[in-house]
Enzyme design. Structure first.
Site, PDB file in Angstrom:
ATOM      1  CD  GLU A  18      70.448   9.812 -10.507  1.00  9.26           C
ATOM      2  OE1 GLU A  18      69.416   9.135 -10.421  1.00  9.26           O
ATOM      3  OE2 GLU A  18      71.506   9.376 -10.974  1.00  9.26           O
ATOM      4  CG  ASP A 104      73.090   7.336  -9.278  1.00  8.16           C
ATOM      5  OD1 ASP A 104      73.567   7.973  -8.319  1.00  8.16           O
ATOM      6  OD2 ASP A 104      71.989   6.759  -9.237  1.00  8.16           O
ATOM      7  CG  ASP A 106      73.810   3.931 -13.446  1.00  2.00           C
ATOM      8  OD1 ASP A 106      73.584   5.146 -13.629  1.00  2.00           O
ATOM      9  OD2 ASP A 106      73.029   3.193 -12.807  1.00  2.00           O
ATOM     10  CD  GLU A 108      68.024   5.121 -16.701  1.00  2.00           C
ATOM     11  OE1 GLU A 108      66.900   5.582 -16.914  1.00  2.00           O
ATOM     12  OE2 GLU A 108      68.517   4.180 -17.344  1.00  2.00           O
ATOM     13  CE1 TYR A 334      74.312   4.372  -8.084  1.00  2.00           C
ATOM     14  CE2 TYR A 334      75.313   3.032  -9.810  1.00  2.00           C
ATOM     15  CZ  TYR A 334      74.293   3.842  -9.369  1.00  2.00           C
ATOM     16  OH  TYR A 334      73.231   4.137 -10.191  1.00  2.00           O
ATOM     17  NE  ARG A 336      69.528   0.981  -9.783  1.00  2.75           N
ATOM     18  CZ  ARG A 336      69.124   2.010  -9.040  1.00  2.75           C
ATOM     19  NH1 ARG A 336      69.935   3.028  -8.847  1.00  2.75           N
ATOM     20  NH2 ARG A 336      67.926   2.018  -8.497  1.00  2.75           N
ATOM     21  CG  HIS A 381      81.263   0.949 -12.323  1.00  2.81           C
ATOM     22  ND1 HIS A 381      80.019   0.819 -12.867  1.00  2.81           N
ATOM     23  CD2 HIS A 381      81.764   2.102 -12.812  1.00  2.81           C
ATOM     24  CE1 HIS A 381      79.772   1.847 -13.660  1.00  2.81           C
ATOM     25  NE2 HIS A 381      80.821   2.634 -13.650  1.00  2.81           N
TER      26      HIS A 381
END
Length: 949
Positions: A18, A104, A106, A108, A334, A336, A381
């Site tokens: 990203e 990532d 997640d 998103e 990570y 989030r 996670h």
């Protein structure tokens, strides 16, 4: 590693991440054979306007970017500022044998990976590469063990995106029409704003109560030391067995909740203290209990935001920006996540450091595990922790500034989570005495001693309440036993008043949203950023204060879209979206019920309940959806929803140009109106203050007639402060070639509307005044500018020390000033207004100085202007450090650099000069606007923020 293709020969693998920072780090771990490139966030999204929608789409699709009539098909377009990057990715893909989508982990990130695959249309094998930390081992393991795209996660993200678009694009225009242009509504941001507004309403309605009690200092008669004090302080707890009223016993209306407690007023408290002066006291009881405190769970996104706010003064957005850099550079996992789980590797690393740094006595026999408390948490996670199988201590990282501070916080919390409990004892001592009038008075004291600090050696959690006692605070009491005689060394009378509920801070608002199960951890930072940027909320210190504008917005939403800002409904929507993510519900039927109501689509118990909540019109055969709610706007009275009674016939109104108070109807006799400062906290607008505002002079103050022009001269209070101007006769052209502009001048700071005279006004409007010319014939003028009075000769300006000099300075005096060498900057550095101490980050002394734009704090490297609610007299060292931390988090201001225009080709026919100049200005304006939009989009994409409309 030697990459090979399916045919067995050495191949080339394209890895897409990203952000450029992450690409640089990962490239160093993969080596030759791998090309690592960044998408720079999302490469495509729903169109931001009708102009971006392809021509084949018409009607509502062009407005919404979603085809609501055909199963809510989203219209995706490649962002204008990403087209060049997409071309680059396609070129790199054409030269590659495999594609790894390494966005990532997640929802998103999964969606970004899917969009990349859809746009790039790869003809080579595609792998989804996931990792939760950027270390060599983790990256190589991710390459060796790829998976397929998770379409359920993609569908869940797409449903959220469509839902937020429909919510924002349907409700926001209602706010534009009924409140003010440029406002926005959002599924979570509107609910967050409502929380802040409701807290302010509670503060406005709050009525303080006064209560009194006694504090006694009781001596044991022994010589004490640190482990066994000679005296203890105890507070009066009961009289004749009836408990003394404390703050918790009063309601928000200032009245006692129960008549079972004794409310002491000032007179009774003093009388009781006097009656106890010669009383004998003894220990009535001693109660001792074991104290045990377990360590806190490792950080997840929200707890990290809360602690960074409490301990470091970071906002939620700043915390996530710093954490993003730490993650991309391989320092933490990570950031989030809603999980508190640690991998076996992380547990081993933490336990090893506990033994190394604190000793084996601090290490529990078995590793600690933490159960998730967050609903629908993704337990696969990990929690946020230092990366790697051996944690680097903060000193080993080489980090500095905010990154060092946040890493240290994460490291301490992680290590502490694998340490032993803190243990000790808590003691309550009750002391009794009989007053001279025969009343039994009981005093109470509580203490706590920690015999083994355990995890507290490494870390102690902060508190939202600045007055709260932290876990590691000890309170030692004398060693006394039941029946021991005590001497009252002093008995004092203490008065107290109940306080309104505290405003939310960023930390406490995040906590409240999470406890109500509204929104998700990844969105909280952007939600708070949005309500601040939109002007719905502003900061007063660390507190979040709602603006008057937000009161109007929330009033409209509550009155006409009640369920859309209902807390339980919003939480149920989150549940339904999570059901879609798990494959337990379908996206299209759910969206149909939300948008069109229960008259469309198949029925479903949970979804029907959601649709009913969305409709907000009670039980019935048909429950309308969002579309029906926003169709009938005739019932919304714009003036009514923006009006709030203050008292004594005074109304607060929120208008297009800001808030104002008004008494009586416009154009009616006795009508009064006055602007309200936009930075005023709503709970500060009392009837008394509103009266003061209305009593201030407003409108035109006729000062007289200019004897030379014959024009009326008036004084007015304008948007940029008080000023004087002349009133031109009717018929004077105000536009066009022959337009005449009235002479106007701002008042000096020493002047006011109710004291300025005609002579003052004529003097002000005579500026700039020609003082004379120098020996070379260059004119010298006296002028009043933004930064005060000054002289001007050509391009050479010199400051004057007083405003009065503008009118009486002579040519000789002006020439004498110009004869002196021009001072560059200040002639002498002004002494600081206040010294605050040493900054914990930079280690430099922090002082308050007076600057061009007001007072500011500085450590010599970073400057931060004081806010409107800060004052030089009252600012604390902690507040100064907080302002500097906020400024550092924003980063240095970027300097604008103008690009050189390409050389123009010579043409036979030249355009007229005026047209050329206008064309240049237009082109420059377009270029600047486009650059600003591009910079904004790039900033948003690279920071990885997650938003709702």
């Amino acid at each position: 590693m030697s990459p090979t293709s399916e045919t067995g020969h050495a191949g080339r693998r394209l890895v897409i991440v990203e952000s450029p920072a992450k690409a640089k780090t990962i490239k160093g771990y993969l080596g030759p054979g791998y090309v690592v490139e960044a998408s720079v966030g999302h490469i495509r999204d729903l169109p931001s306007g009708a102009a971006e929608v392809p021509e084949k789409y018409t009607g509502e699709v062009r407005r919404l970017g979603v085809d609501v009539e055909h199963d809510f098909q989203p219209i995706y377009v490649v962002n204008a500022d990403k087209k060049a990057q997409v071309r680059k990715l396609k070129e790199l893909l054409a030269e590659s044998d495999e594609l790894f989508l390494a966005t990532d982990e997640d929802r998103e990130g999964e969606a970004i990976a899917w969009h990349l695959q859809e746009v790039l249309k790869p003809k080579v094998p595609v792998h989804r590469m996931v990792f939760h930390e950027i270390t060599k081992e983790a990256i190589r393991a991710a390459v060796a063990n790829p998976r397929q795209l998770n379409k359920l996660m993609v569908d869940a993200q797409e449903t959220r995106r469509i839902l937020d678009r429909l919510y924002g694009y349907e409700v926001s225009p209602v706010l534009w029409k009924k409140v003010m242009r440029g406002l926005s509504a959002g599924r979570v941001q509107s609910v967050a704003t409502r929380l802040v507004v409701e807290r302010e309403r509670e503060r406005i309605a709050f009525r303080s109560a006064e209560y009194w009690d006694l504090t006694g200092t009781f001596g044991t008669g022994r010589t004490g030391d640190a482990s066994d004090p000679s005296a203890l302080n105890a507070r009066l707890s009961a009289v004749d067995g009836r408990r003394i009223a404390q703050g918790r016993d009063f309601g928000p209306d200032g009245r006692l909740k129960s008549d079972q407690v004794l409310h002491l007023d000032e007179a009774n408290a003093h009388a009781l203290a006097a009656a106890l002066q010669n009383a004998s006291f003894a220990v009535r009881s001693v109660e001792s209990k074991p104290y045990r405190r377990s360590p806190y769970a490792p950080f997840r996104t929200t707890t990290l935001q809360q602690e960074a706010s409490r301990k470091l003064g970071f906002g939620a957005k700043s915390t996530m920006q710093v954490a993003q850099k730490l993650y991309e550079n391989g320092f933490i996992t990570y950031m989030r996540t809603d999980s508190t789980t640690l991998s076996a590797t992380a547990v081993s690393a933490a336990r090893a450091q506990v033994t190394q740094l604190y000793g084996a006595s601090y290490l529990p026999d078995k590793p600690r595990t933490y159960a998730g408390k967050v609903k629908n948490a993704q337990e696969a996670h990990e929690a946020i922790r230092p990366s790697g199988d051996r944690f680097r201590t903060p000193a080993e990282t080489g980090l500095t500034g905010d990154q060092f501070r946040l890493y240290e916080l994460i490291w301490k919390r992680t290590v502490a989570s694998q340490m032993k409990d803190a243990v000790g004892n808590s003691v309550t001592v009750k002391i009794a005495g009989t007053s001279s009038d025969g009343r039994d008075a009981e005093f109470s004291a509580s203490g706590k001693t920690i015999t083994f600090h355990g995890f507290m050696k490494a870390y102690v959690e902060g508190a939202d309440d600045p007055n709260a006692e932290l876990d590691d605070r000890e309170r030692r009491l004398p060693q006394v036993a039941e029946g021991d005689a005590l001497t009252a060394e002093e008995i004092t009378v203490d008065g107290h008043a109940t306080k309104p509920p505290a405003r939310y801070t960023e930390a406490s608002l995040v906590k409240e949203l999470e406890e109500r199960e509204i929104g998700r951890p990844s969105t909280y930072a952007s939600i708070i950023g949005t309500i601040l940027d939109r002007g719905y909320v502003f900061k007063k210190g660390t507190a979040l204060v709602p603006s008057f504008l937000s009161f109007a917005v929330v009033n409209l939403l509550e009155t006409h879209f009640g369920r859309l800002v209902d807390y339980d409904f919003t939480a149920r929507m989150e549940d339904d979206l999570d059901r879609i993510a798990r494959g337990e519900a379908q996206s299209v039927p759910w969206l149909k019920r939300f948008y069109f109501g229960t008259g469309d689509g198949p029925e479903g118990a949970t979804d029907t309940a959601t649709a009913a909540a969305a409709a907000g019109n009670g039980d019935g055969d048909h429950l309308g959806g969002l579309k029906e709610l926003v169709t009938d706007l005739g019932a919304i009275d714009a003036r009514e929803i923006s009006s709030f009674p203050i008292g004594d016939g005074i109304m607060l109104r929120v208008g297009r140009y800001g808030p104002y108070v008004e008494r009586g109807e416009k154009d009616a006799e006795g009508h009064q109106r006055a602007d309200v400062p936009e930075d005023m906290a709503p709970d500060e607008l009392t009837v008394e203050y509103a009266e003061e505002l209305l009593a201030k002079p407003s409108g035109d103050f006729e000062l007289g007639v200019d004897p030379q022009s014959g024009h009326q001269i008036v004084a007015r209070d304008g948007r940029y402060g008080p000023y004087v101007t002349e009133v031109l006769p009717d018929g004077t052209p105000k536009t066009g070639k022959n337009a005449v502009k009235p002479r106007t001048a701002s008042l000096f700071k020493s002047m006011s509307l109710d004291t300025v005279t005609l002579a003052d006004a004529l003097n002000l409007m005579s500026l700039p005044r020609v003082v004379g010319t120098d020996a070379e014939g260059v004119e010298i003028t006296a002028q009043n500018g933004r930064y005060g009075p000054y002289l001007k000769k050509g391009t050479d300006s010199r400051s004057l020390t007083a405003e009065e000099q503008l009118f009486d300075i002579t040519l000789d005096e002006a020439l004498a000033i110009y004869a002196q060498p021009k001072q560059r900057g200040r002639a002498a550095a002004k002494p600081p207004l206040k010294e605050l101490g040493t900054d914990p980050v930079s280690g430099s002394p922090v002082v308050v100085k007076d600057g061009r734009f007001g007072a500011y704090v500085t450590d010599g490297e970073t400057n931060a202007t004081l806010r409107t609610d800060d004052s030089v007299e009252e600012i604390t060292p902690e507040r100064g450090y907080e302002l500097l931390a906020e400024k550092r988090a924003k980063g240095p201001a970027k300097k604008k650099t103008a690009k050189k225009a390409p050389a123009k080709k010579t043409t036979a026919k030249k355009a007229p000069a005026k047209k050329t100049t206008a064309a240049k200005k237009t082109a420059a304006k377009k270029t600047t606007t486009a650059a600003k939009k591009t910079a904004t989009k790039k900033s948003s994409a690279s920071s990885g923020t997650k938003t709702d409309e």
